[in-house]
Design an enzyme around this catalytic site. Sequence first.
Site, mmCIF file in Angstrom:
data_model
loop_
_atom_site.group_PDB
_atom_site.id
_atom_site.type_symbol
_atom_site.label_atom_id
_atom_site.label_comp_id
_atom_site.label_asym_id
_atom_site.label_seq_id
_atom_site.Cartn_x
_atom_site.Cartn_y
_atom_site.Cartn_z
ATOM 1 N N GLU A 177 -26.418 43.708 44.878
ATOM 2 C CA GLU A 177 -27.218 44.896 44.533
ATOM 3 C C GLU A 177 -27.459 44.966 43.021
ATOM 4 O O GLU A 177 -28.502 45.442 42.567
ATOM 5 C CB GLU A 177 -26.521 46.159 45.072
ATOM 6 C CG GLU A 177 -26.658 46.229 46.588
ATOM 7 C CD GLU A 177 -25.519 46.929 47.303
ATOM 8 O OE1 GLU A 177 -24.733 47.653 46.652
ATOM 9 O OE2 GLU A 177 -25.402 46.739 48.531
ATOM 10 N N ASN A 180 -15.459 48.571 48.087
ATOM 11 C CA ASN A 180 -16.523 48.772 47.107
ATOM 12 C C ASN A 180 -17.258 50.039 47.521
ATOM 13 O O ASN A 180 -18.025 50.032 48.476
ATOM 14 C CB ASN A 180 -17.455 47.548 47.119
ATOM 15 C CG ASN A 180 -18.715 47.772 46.311
ATOM 16 O OD1 ASN A 180 -18.806 48.717 45.527
ATOM 17 N ND2 ASN A 180 -19.698 46.899 46.491
#
Length: 251
Positions: free
Chosen positions: A98, A10
């Site tokens: 997030e 990621n």
Amino acid sequence: MDRTPLIAGNWKMYKTVKEAVELVEALLAHIGQPSDREVLVCPPFTALYPLSPLLAESPIALGAQDVFYESQGAYTGAISPLMLQDIGCSYVIVGHSERRQYFGDDDTLVNRKLHAALAHGLHPIMCVGESKPQRDAGQATAIVTAQVRAGLAEVTVEQMRSVVIAYEPIWAIGTGDTATPDDAQTMHAAIRQTLTELFDATTANGVRIQYGGSVKPDNVDELMAQPDIDGALVGGASLKAESFLRIIQFH
Ligand code: PGA
């Protein structure tokens, strides 16, 4: 049940197109032809299209870090699952902590995104995880299993075959503070038990559950040795070819 491990990078909000191409070229130069594991990179949106031809026919799959739930429309700034599928993505992350923290993604929105991804043939990687205060209060399992249930609302057994879950304790993300292999295994087993309750044991045993949160070359082997850890979702250590290649080569 055999679950092919999935090692995913990621990249978050890192890498210009030029840097993204350089990283992928470095990965492709050394990755070989892994047959017993799957590898995925999730670059920022701007790098997806230029990377797509480099990764086509390669051992590395392409995924996005988020998606909106409509396929098109007046949604300024949004990217649809149709657009991701169109440029060669096969995976998309939904519900990363997030996103939950900075963009207001809640379980209902995560569920909508997950369904939209499935409707367009994308494999969603649904992230769940507790905060430090929640863990300290003894609520970690309750929080995480509730996220799993809410995020998977209205998902069928058939659809569940395309879904990946990533357990990412928030306190371990980007901190260097990894969950111990035992603690991670305990949570993964609780998630799989929840999947058994939601679906059935065969379905639950087929679902890949990744661990994420400060996965590094020096801790990946002991994490991957746990029976219910079926892969890693790697942030920081996926941004350099050398460290991500070592993680891919876990043993
Ligand atoms: P990290 O990030 O490996 O840098 O902790 C993991 C993630 O947020 O997916």
